[in-house]
Scaffold this motif. Structure first.
Motif, PDB file in Angstrom:
ATOM      1  N   PRO A 268       0.798  -1.228   0.000  1.00  0.00           N
ATOM      2  CA  PRO A 268       0.000   0.000   0.000  1.00  0.00           C
ATOM      3  C   PRO A 268       0.831   1.278   0.000  1.00  0.00           C
ATOM      4  N   ALA A 269       1.846   1.354   0.856  1.00  0.00           N
ATOM      5  CA  ALA A 269       2.636   2.587   0.950  1.00  0.00           C
ATOM      6  C   ALA A 269       3.348   2.883  -0.356  1.00  0.00           C
ATOM      7  N   GLN A 270       3.867   1.851  -1.021  1.00  0.00           N
ATOM      8  CA  GLN A 270       4.605   2.047  -2.268  1.00  0.00           C
ATOM      9  C   GLN A 270       3.693   2.475  -3.423  1.00  0.00           C
ATOM     10  N   CYS A 271       2.407   2.181  -3.309  1.00  0.00           N
ATOM     11  CA  CYS A 271       1.463   2.587  -4.358  1.00  0.00           C
ATOM     12  C   CYS A 271       1.075   4.055  -4.241  1.00  0.00           C
ATOM     13  N   ALA A 272       1.394   4.683  -3.106  1.00  0.00           N
ATOM     14  CA  ALA A 272       1.138   6.120  -2.911  1.00  0.00           C
ATOM     15  C   ALA A 272      -0.298   6.492  -3.263  1.00  0.00           C
ATOM     16  N   PHE A 273      -1.247   5.786  -2.674  1.00  0.00           N
ATOM     17  CA  PHE A 273      -2.648   6.043  -2.978  1.00  0.00           C
ATOM     18  C   PHE A 273      -3.081   7.420  -2.491  1.00  0.00           C
ATOM     19  N   ASP A 274      -3.930   8.045  -3.293  1.00  0.00           N
ATOM     20  CA  ASP A 274      -4.587   9.295  -2.926  1.00  0.00           C
ATOM     21  C   ASP A 274      -5.946   9.283  -3.611  1.00  0.00           C
TER      22      ASP A 274
ATOM     23  N   ARG B 290      -8.398   9.133  -6.119  1.00  0.00           N
ATOM     24  CA  ARG B 290      -8.365   8.775  -7.547  1.00  0.00           C
ATOM     25  C   ARG B 290      -6.949   8.912  -8.111  1.00  0.00           C
ATOM     26  N   ASP B 291      -5.992   8.458  -7.321  1.00  0.00           N
ATOM     27  CA  ASP B 291      -4.601   8.670  -7.706  1.00  0.00           C
ATOM     28  C   ASP B 291      -3.724   7.560  -7.129  1.00  0.00           C
ATOM     29  N   SER B 292      -2.589   7.346  -7.783  1.00  0.00           N
ATOM     30  CA  SER B 292      -1.609   6.375  -7.308  1.00  0.00           C
ATOM     31  C   SER B 292      -0.291   6.633  -8.024  1.00  0.00           C
ATOM     32  N   VAL B 293       0.736   5.864  -7.659  1.00  0.00           N
ATOM     33  CA  VAL B 293       2.049   6.001  -8.277  1.00  0.00           C
ATOM     34  C   VAL B 293       2.001   5.668  -9.766  1.00  0.00           C
ATOM     35  N   PHE B 294       0.978   4.904 -10.185  1.00  0.00           N
ATOM     36  CA  PHE B 294       0.878   4.486 -11.581  1.00  0.00           C
ATOM     37  C   PHE B 294       0.359   5.598 -12.495  1.00  0.00           C
TER      38      PHE B 294
END
Length: 346
Positions: free
Chosen positions: A156-162, A164-168
């Motif tokens: 979860p932390a590495q995906c940087a969720f926000d 409607r947002d993420s690291v992708f």
């Protein structure tokens, strides 16, 4: 690995926009990507990852090599006393996956029923509805590096969720940054469904359904049915009327900004957030600007929900983008708020 040429994409984007992929490879597992990267002709070719096509606006034929994600499979990884962990292939239809979990007595995703798209796209967008987001149920995912072919796992932390947002969704600004947009393809996603299950019924629409039904302690299946009914009453079926669901993010403002807007617009729909900001209903802002039911060419604003842009038949991606920009301008001129689109324009 088979490279297909001039593949129609109308059936592979929920807006139903006519476009073609100049080249397309169907990805059904890790080996397909690794074979592609080992192919001297295509290893360095620009690539575009296509999942369920529910969050894109195609403005023309796609020039990069399209990687159509079709990885299947659902399995229970762990079923312990505190949670059940379930893994699904990135190509699995999201709503079908939610339905599968309930059919097998694994509740927890029912608030996310009937969201279009694929399992692999769900963490990219951090999809959410009715008080639950993917990050609330996310365990981990496997992805493959599109440069090296290496498979890696993110928590979860590495995906940087926000919201409607993420690291992708982010391109690295400098070497060492973690942005993975265009750099990785999601293969499998795992979800942790907590025990004991507790319904999430905080949203007004669900609270209203509970009151109308007289059911004070609904089952997960009842919540699922309520969510499906609510979404069906508000949102068009992409198979009937092309659309990408909610087109704009709900903007957040400071309490001071909200008070200023309320002074001018007392009926504005707003929700206080845990971090002290206030979320405004983008659909209300668009409706207040008079856009509901209006069109630009064959692209229009849905009559039942101003947050949804639709293809009235034969719309081009350019017409959708033009309509979206006109809406953004209207909302900014009236409220001083910039609406941010959810779909990716290709």
């Amino acid at each position: 690995m088979i490279v297909e040429h001039n593949v129609p994409l109308q059936a592979h984007n929920s807006f139903g926009i006519v476009a073609k992929a100049r080249e397309l490879v169907r990805v059904r597992g890790d080996a397909d990507v690794q074979a592609l990267l080992a192919d001297g002709e295509h290893a360095q070719t620009p690539k575009f990852v296509l999942g369920g096509g529910s969050n894109i606006v195609l403005t023309g034929d796609v020039k990069p090599l399209v990687l159509k994600v079709e990885i299947p499979g659902i399995r229970v990884v762990e079923d312990g006393p505190r949670a059940t962990v379930i893994e699904a292939g990135a190509g699995v239809n999201w709503h079908d996956f939610v339905t599968w979990t309930l059919d097998h007595d694994f509740p927890g995703l029912e608030n996310l029923a009937l969201i279009p798209g694929s399992v692999g796209a769900s963490p990219v967008q951090n999809v959410g509805a009715y008080g639950v987001e993917v990050q609330d149920r996310f365990e981990s995912l496997d992805a493959i590096d599109l440069a090296t072919g290496d498979v890696f796992t993110l928590g979860p932390a590495q995906c940087a969720f926000d919201y409607r947002d993420s690291v992708f969704k982010h391109t690295p600004a400098k070497p060492g940054d973690m942005g993975l947009c265009g750099r990785a393809l999601i293969l499998r996603v795992r979800f942790r469904l907590p025990k004991p299950w507790r319904p999430v019924l905080g949203y007004m629409d669900l609270a209203r359904r509970r009151a109308e039904s007289g059911v004070q302690d609904p089952t997960a299946r009842q919540v699922y049915d309520w969510v499906c009914a609510i979404r069906a009453s508000k949102l068009p079926d992409p198979r009937v009327l092309g659309n990408a669901g909610s087109f704009f993010k709900n903007p957040t403002v400071t309490p001071e900004q909200c008070h200023d807007i309320i002074a001018r617009e007392p009926n504005i729909v707003h929700y206080p957030m845990p971090d002290g900001t206030v979320k405004l209903a983008a659909g209300w802002l668009i409706d207040a600007c008079g856009w509901k039911g209006k069109s630009v060419g064959k692209a229009g604003v849905y009559e039942k929900q101003a947050l949804v842009l639709v293809n009235r038949g034969g719309a081009t991606g350019g017409e959708v983008v033009t309509l979206a920009r006109a809406i953004q301008t209207s909302v900014y001129e009236r409220f001083g708020i910039r609406l941010e689109p959810e779909p990716v324009v290709v």
